[in-house]
Design an enzyme around this catalytic site. Sequence first.
Site, PDB file in Angstrom:
ATOM      1  N   ASP A 228      -5.709   7.663   7.700  1.00  0.00           N
ATOM      2  CA  ASP A 228      -5.053   6.915   6.327  1.00  0.00           C
ATOM      3  C   ASP A 228      -5.072   7.846   5.204  1.00  0.00           C
ATOM      4  O   ASP A 228      -6.168   8.368   4.890  1.00  0.00           O
ATOM      5  CB  ASP A 228      -5.446   5.844   6.197  1.00  0.00           C
ATOM      6  CG  ASP A 228      -5.842   4.664   7.303  1.00  0.00           C
ATOM      7  OD1 ASP A 228      -5.887   5.149   8.356  1.00  0.00           O
ATOM      8  OD2 ASP A 228      -5.660   3.437   7.117  1.00  0.00           O
ATOM      9  N   HIS A 230      -2.891   6.742   2.339  1.00  0.00           N
ATOM     10  CA  HIS A 230      -2.690   5.736   1.326  1.00  0.00           C
ATOM     11  C   HIS A 230      -2.303   6.309   0.023  1.00  0.00           C
ATOM     12  O   HIS A 230      -2.882   5.834  -1.114  1.00  0.00           O
ATOM     13  CB  HIS A 230      -3.923   4.931   1.376  1.00  0.00           C
ATOM     14  CG  HIS A 230      -3.781   3.720   2.442  1.00  0.00           C
ATOM     15  ND1 HIS A 230      -3.059   3.014   2.632  1.00  0.00           N
ATOM     16  CD2 HIS A 230      -4.642   3.480   3.260  1.00  0.00           C
ATOM     17  CE1 HIS A 230      -3.089   1.919   3.652  1.00  0.00           C
ATOM     18  NE2 HIS A 230      -4.183   2.356   3.924  1.00  0.00           N
ATOM     19  N   ASP A 257      -0.200   4.877   7.961  1.00  0.00           N
ATOM     20  CA  ASP A 257      -1.026   4.448   6.494  1.00  0.00           C
ATOM     21  C   ASP A 257      -0.822   5.497   5.526  1.00  0.00           C
ATOM     22  O   ASP A 257      -1.788   5.928   4.985  1.00  0.00           O
ATOM     23  CB  ASP A 257      -2.554   3.943   6.739  1.00  0.00           C
ATOM     24  CG  ASP A 257      -2.151   2.252   7.130  1.00  0.00           C
ATOM     25  OD1 ASP A 257      -1.220   1.962   7.692  1.00  0.00           O
ATOM     26  OD2 ASP A 257      -3.113   1.730   6.948  1.00  0.00           O
ATOM     27  N   ASP A 260       0.976   2.984  -0.017  1.00  0.00           N
ATOM     28  CA  ASP A 260       0.388   1.664  -0.233  1.00  0.00           C
ATOM     29  C   ASP A 260      -1.002   1.986  -0.814  1.00  0.00           C
ATOM     30  O   ASP A 260      -1.599   3.063  -0.494  1.00  0.00           O
ATOM     31  CB  ASP A 260       0.233   0.498   0.887  1.00  0.00           C
ATOM     32  CG  ASP A 260       1.839  -0.303   0.879  1.00  0.00           C
ATOM     33  OD1 ASP A 260       2.445  -0.152   0.122  1.00  0.00           O
ATOM     34  OD2 ASP A 260       1.787  -0.956   2.068  1.00  0.00           O
ATOM     35  N   ARG A 261      -1.487   0.865  -1.554  1.00  0.00           N
ATOM     36  CA  ARG A 261      -2.899   1.022  -2.440  1.00  0.00           C
ATOM     37  C   ARG A 261      -2.601   2.169  -3.214  1.00  0.00           C
ATOM     38  O   ARG A 261      -2.680   1.888  -4.674  1.00  0.00           O
ATOM     39  CB  ARG A 261      -3.909   1.235  -1.310  1.00  0.00           C
ATOM     40  CG  ARG A 261      -4.094   0.231  -0.560  1.00  0.00           C
ATOM     41  CD  ARG A 261      -4.809  -0.907  -1.123  1.00  0.00           C
ATOM     42  NE  ARG A 261      -5.154  -2.010  -0.112  1.00  0.00           N
ATOM     43  CZ  ARG A 261      -5.887  -3.055  -0.562  1.00  0.00           C
ATOM     44  NH1 ARG A 261      -6.260  -3.167  -1.669  1.00  0.00           N
ATOM     45  NH2 ARG A 261      -6.275  -3.835   0.435  1.00  0.00           N
ATOM     46  N   ASN A 289       0.114   0.311  10.263  1.00  0.00           N
ATOM     47  CA  ASN A 289       0.334  -1.115   9.784  1.00  0.00           C
ATOM     48  C   ASN A 289       0.801  -1.129   8.483  1.00  0.00           C
ATOM     49  O   ASN A 289       1.753  -2.261   8.177  1.00  0.00           O
ATOM     50  CB  ASN A 289      -0.752  -2.041  10.189  1.00  0.00           C
ATOM     51  CG  ASN A 289      -2.095  -1.679   9.088  1.00  0.00           C
ATOM     52  OD1 ASN A 289      -2.377  -0.771   9.110  1.00  0.00           O
ATOM     53  ND2 ASN A 289      -2.410  -2.713   8.093  1.00  0.00           N
ATOM     54  N   HIS A 290       0.661  -0.234   7.545  1.00  0.00           N
ATOM     55  CA  HIS A 290       1.307  -0.123   6.353  1.00  0.00           C
ATOM     56  C   HIS A 290       2.831   0.307   6.259  1.00  0.00           C
ATOM     57  O   HIS A 290       3.512   0.475   4.943  1.00  0.00           O
ATOM     58  CB  HIS A 290       0.345   0.230   5.331  1.00  0.00           C
ATOM     59  CG  HIS A 290      -0.754  -0.523   4.737  1.00  0.00           C
ATOM     60  ND1 HIS A 290      -0.655  -1.302   3.576  1.00  0.00           N
ATOM     61  CD2 HIS A 290      -1.927  -0.661   5.239  1.00  0.00           C
ATOM     62  CE1 HIS A 290      -1.520  -2.045   3.416  1.00  0.00           C
ATOM     63  NE2 HIS A 290      -2.431  -1.623   4.555  1.00  0.00           N
ATOM     64  N   HIS A 338      -2.880   4.421  15.308  1.00  0.00           N
ATOM     65  CA  HIS A 338      -3.699   4.048  14.399  1.00  0.00           C
ATOM     66  C   HIS A 338      -4.606   2.999  14.227  1.00  0.00           C
ATOM     67  O   HIS A 338      -5.588   3.042  13.521  1.00  0.00           O
ATOM     68  CB  HIS A 338      -2.473   3.470  13.295  1.00  0.00           C
ATOM     69  CG  HIS A 338      -2.788   2.966  12.146  1.00  0.00           C
ATOM     70  ND1 HIS A 338      -3.213   4.021  10.895  1.00  0.00           N
ATOM     71  CD2 HIS A 338      -2.927   1.700  11.522  1.00  0.00           C
ATOM     72  CE1 HIS A 338      -3.773   3.150   9.880  1.00  0.00           C
ATOM     73  NE2 HIS A 338      -3.620   1.918  10.185  1.00  0.00           N
ATOM     74  N   ARG A 386      -9.456  -9.020  10.626  1.00  0.00           N
ATOM     75  CA  ARG A 386      -8.432  -8.890   9.841  1.00  0.00           C
ATOM     76  C   ARG A 386      -7.447 -10.296   9.903  1.00  0.00           C
ATOM     77  O   ARG A 386      -6.486 -10.347   8.924  1.00  0.00           O
ATOM     78  CB  ARG A 386      -7.626  -7.652   9.907  1.00  0.00           C
ATOM     79  CG  ARG A 386      -8.263  -6.451   9.920  1.00  0.00           C
ATOM     80  CD  ARG A 386      -7.535  -5.421  10.423  1.00  0.00           C
ATOM     81  NE  ARG A 386      -8.090  -3.960  10.574  1.00  0.00           N
ATOM     82  CZ  ARG A 386      -8.175  -3.109   9.495  1.00  0.00           C
ATOM     83  NH1 ARG A 386      -7.702  -3.417   8.347  1.00  0.00           N
ATOM     84  NH2 ARG A 386      -8.984  -2.039   9.604  1.00  0.00           N
ATOM     85  N   HIS A 413      -7.267   3.619  10.570  1.00  0.00           N
ATOM     86  CA  HIS A 413      -7.297   1.916  10.079  1.00  0.00           C
ATOM     87  C   HIS A 413      -8.435   1.355   9.233  1.00  0.00           C
ATOM     88  O   HIS A 413      -8.182   0.447   8.647  1.00  0.00           O
ATOM     89  CB  HIS A 413      -6.828   1.253  11.360  1.00  0.00           C
ATOM     90  CG  HIS A 413      -6.418  -0.142  11.178  1.00  0.00           C
ATOM     91  ND1 HIS A 413      -5.654  -0.558  10.502  1.00  0.00           N
ATOM     92  CD2 HIS A 413      -6.552  -1.114  12.000  1.00  0.00           C
ATOM     93  CE1 HIS A 413      -5.436  -1.703  10.489  1.00  0.00           C
ATOM     94  NE2 HIS A 413      -5.876  -2.320  11.455  1.00  0.00           N
TER      95      HIS A 413
END
Length: 484
Positions: A228, A230, A257, A260-261, A289-290, A338, A386, A413
């Site tokens: 990731d 991010h 990923d 995001d963030r 997943n993002h 991922h 999660r 992840h």
Amino acid sequence: METKNENSDVSRAEEMKNQANEAFKGHKFSNAIDLYTKAIELNGNNAVYWANRAFAHTKLEEYGSAIQDASKAIEIDPKYSKGYYRRGAAYLAMGKFKDALKDFQQVKRICPSDPDAARKLKECEKAVMKLKFEEAISAPVSERRSVAESIDYHTIEVEPQYSGARIEGEEVTLEFVKQMMDDFKNQKTLHKRYAYQIVLKTRQILQALPSLVDISVPNGKHFTVCGDVHGQFYDLLNIFELNGLPSEENPYLFNGDFVDRGSFSVEIILTLFAIKCMSPSSIYLARGNHESKSMNKIYGFEGEVRSKLSEKFVDLFAEVFCYLPLAHVINEKIFVVHGGLFSVDGVKLSDIRAIDRFCEPPEEGLMCELLWSDPQPLPGRGPSKRGVGLSFGGDVTKRFLEDNNLDLVVRSHEVKDEGYEVDHDGKLITVFSAPNYCDQMGNKGAFIRFEAPDMKPNIVTFSAVPHPDVKPMAYANNFMRMFN
């Protein structure tokens, strides 16, 4: 009447809670969870311990566990507002706005004069109204037109005063990529014409790929896997500084990923996509997943795209993310995905190849599990921390590898203190490439270099580098920023 032992347990539990609070303040969230757990073992009837542990789970993105703990706090004390507050925040983080709304309404009932509770309830109501409106106006899946097919970037004029990177003709060159990255580093934007050109060309390349991509690394050559990133663009630049730019001789796989963030997600995605256009076999990209509408709506990418590009790009990225492959196999031995493995045994690589991935991730099934699952230390399978996917043990990993004649699973992840973690008797490695995640976790980042023919993992770790003063989640909706 309380016995001496019970009194002693209660005071030791308070001591553990205080230690846990200190660990939490120091952003040592896993440590805090362990200490809250000890407090709960000594005195399980204190709602505060459960709610505090729920908060620590939320910080680690373990929203399923947070909901369980907050629900237990509510069960112990139905008038404890923080229980509803913590559960509402976890529902919100999962995109379950209607469940979140019920909990924030309850907080307001318990604390009618609390301005903070009133503000959060108002924001939640707005989010639910917006969601209902979007649902009402969206066309059925079968009737949706491709956004990409409605765009002709050739008709978009580039103003004479534009001084940024330019694509001459149809080819994305190394010179262009370097200039664009340098512009991004200096917080300049790329002209929309070239952004469209990059994203549309990437869509074309990805569309032709299978859901499971085979990668061949010739003897004497190497290959790098990153986890990731991010939206942490300046850390991505640092990876390239440490390990070289992607090229035919220095290929990379970025394992989902990308966005995001972090608040430089547009810069990251355009950089990775531009390199893919320049030289498709220099860089491989997997879905995380993002890379999905529901996550991008909550965690900042959608807002960032609107701010830096336009509304049409929001839809375009959502469409192109559905074209990203779900997994890769390197030299027929290393399975890279991922999230993780499956709720059933016997899944073959051919089953993964056969997944129709051109959609938003479903809430169950193979595609969901590839993107969301996590390893666990215990054998067998368990519920996901999660609240989506599952947890799987070393025996599950071992059987999957044997069934498919593979040696190793590499996945991402999850944030790890050292940037990586080796589990399941060395058969599974987690790699995470966003150091000091969200500007607060204090973790290192890592990437893995494999060299053919032996393909032994060589793990390189690195620390975060400074970035301009734009906070993580800067483009997320108001409501999510309240909880970060």
